[in-house]
Design an enzyme around this catalytic site. Structure first.
Site, PDB file in Angstrom:
ATOM      1  N   GLU A  33      -1.436 -10.640   2.683  1.00 36.67           N
ATOM      2  CA  GLU A  33      -1.075  -9.551   3.593  1.00 36.67           C
ATOM      3  C   GLU A  33      -0.557 -10.094   4.922  1.00 36.67           C
ATOM      4  OE1 GLU A  33      -3.067  -5.439   5.415  1.00 36.67           O
ATOM      5  OE2 GLU A  33      -4.358  -7.027   4.648  1.00 36.67           O
TER       6      GLU A  33
ATOM      7  N   CYS B 124      -4.341  -4.193   0.540  1.00 40.40           N
ATOM      8  CA  CYS B 124      -5.694  -4.321   1.088  1.00 40.40           C
ATOM      9  C   CYS B 124      -6.488  -3.021   0.999  1.00 40.40           C
ATOM     10  CB  CYS B 124      -5.620  -4.858   2.522  1.00 40.40           C
ATOM     11  SG  CYS B 124      -7.169  -5.583   3.134  1.00 40.40           S
TER      12      CYS B 124
ATOM     13  N   LYS C  16       2.055   0.497   3.255  1.00 40.92           N
ATOM     14  CA  LYS C  16       0.616   0.747   3.083  1.00 40.92           C
ATOM     15  C   LYS C  16       0.275   2.195   3.432  1.00 40.92           C
ATOM     16  CE  LYS C  16      -3.770  -1.440   4.508  1.00 40.92           C
ATOM     17  NZ  LYS C  16      -4.290  -2.597   5.296  1.00 40.92           N
TER      18      LYS C  16
END
Length: 283
Positions: free
Chosen positions: A43, A153, A116
């Site tokens: 990430e 994540c 994200k």
């Protein structure tokens, strides 16, 4: 080609963006030498994990996607014949920032990006200071090695996203991370194998490793626990997990035929009942 060789990076912060990019150029070349046909970086790969503090100076790490880093890796992808999942800090417009992963095919073509969707804001994960929630849905990218999806994540804690990717035909899902010890340890062991087994696809999970003390000091820095891994469509680990403490280039072979055979064995997509799940999408 049934067998795909996957590479994941698990690296420490070098201290500056350019050396971090060069480091990953080298890792991509190493992966190609070992026969990998797709690679995913951790990430926000070219910077520190700045979510541990709230400091506007880290906005300067953001860039356009596609932009200079994306284009650099497009050239390398074409040279090496390798698919790349490239997690970067994106600035769409001034002050409009996203936690993003660009996807580049093996011929160097830019296929698109994922932003994200779920943004945490808890102790030393102050991400709402840095990112807007994603607005591109759950795209699946047709690549040389198969249909690739991405989550990032914190997204992994939300099963709806995993299922959306499965419904869109994903065969491999990458979940690049900056995960640290604490509440997440047990979930790290459970969630991605469970998602793979529930949805019948491969899940590949690169994580940062080590503490970024030089950047944030001992008080604010966290010690990322590495242990990157790959799981198959039945939720089994493919090989061992990566080191908890050391840098690593994780290389694993996956058999893409397992996606079809697993979904035929477990008819979850046939037997699901979307008409009975109303509360899941209720505001």
């Amino acid at each position: 080609m049934s067998t795909v060789r996957v590479a994941l990076t698990q690296q420490k912060w070098t201290g500056d963006k350019e050396s971090m990019i060069e480091k990953h150029v080298g890792l991509m070349r190493q992966a190609a030498e070992q026969g990998a046909s797709i690679i995913c970086f951790q990430e926000l790969f070219f910077g520190p994990y700045f979510g541990v503090v709230q400091d506007r100076k880290y906005y300067d790490y953001a860039e356009q996607v596609p932009g200079p880093t994306t284009e650099r890796f497009q050239e390398l992808a074409k040279e090496l014949g390798m698919v790349v999942v490239l997690p970067v800090y994106e600035e769409e417009n001034t002050g409009v920032l996203y936690n993003t992963a660009a996807v580049i095919d093996a011929d160097g073509s830019y296929l698109g990006k994922y932003r994200k969707n779920h943004i945490p804001h808890v102790d030393r994960f102050w991400e709402k200071f840095y990112f807007r929630p994603g607005n591109l849905g759950w795209p699946v990218f047709e690549t040389k090695v198969g249909k690739v999806g991405v989550t990032i994540c914190y997204d992994r804690h939300f099963p709806e996203g995993w299922r959306m990717l499965g419904l869109a035909g994903a065969e491999i899902v990458f979940n690049p991370n900056a995960s640290k010890p604490g509440l997440s340890n047990r979930l790290w062991e459970l969630e991605q194998p469970a998602a793979a087994g529930a949805n019948g696809y491969f899940v590949c999970v690169p994580n940062r490793v080590g503490a970024e003390v030089d950047e944030f000091g001992a008080e604010n820095s966290v010690d990322f626990y590495g242990t990157s891994y790959v799981v198959d469509p039945k939720g089994n680990f493919v090989g061992e997990k990566g080191s908890q403490t050391e840098e690593e280039l994780l290389i694993r072979d996956i058999d893409m035929d397992e996606v079809r055979s697993t979904r035929y064995d477990w008819q979850f997509y046939r037997d699901r009942r979307p008409d009975a799940y109303g509360l899941i999408t209720a505001p």
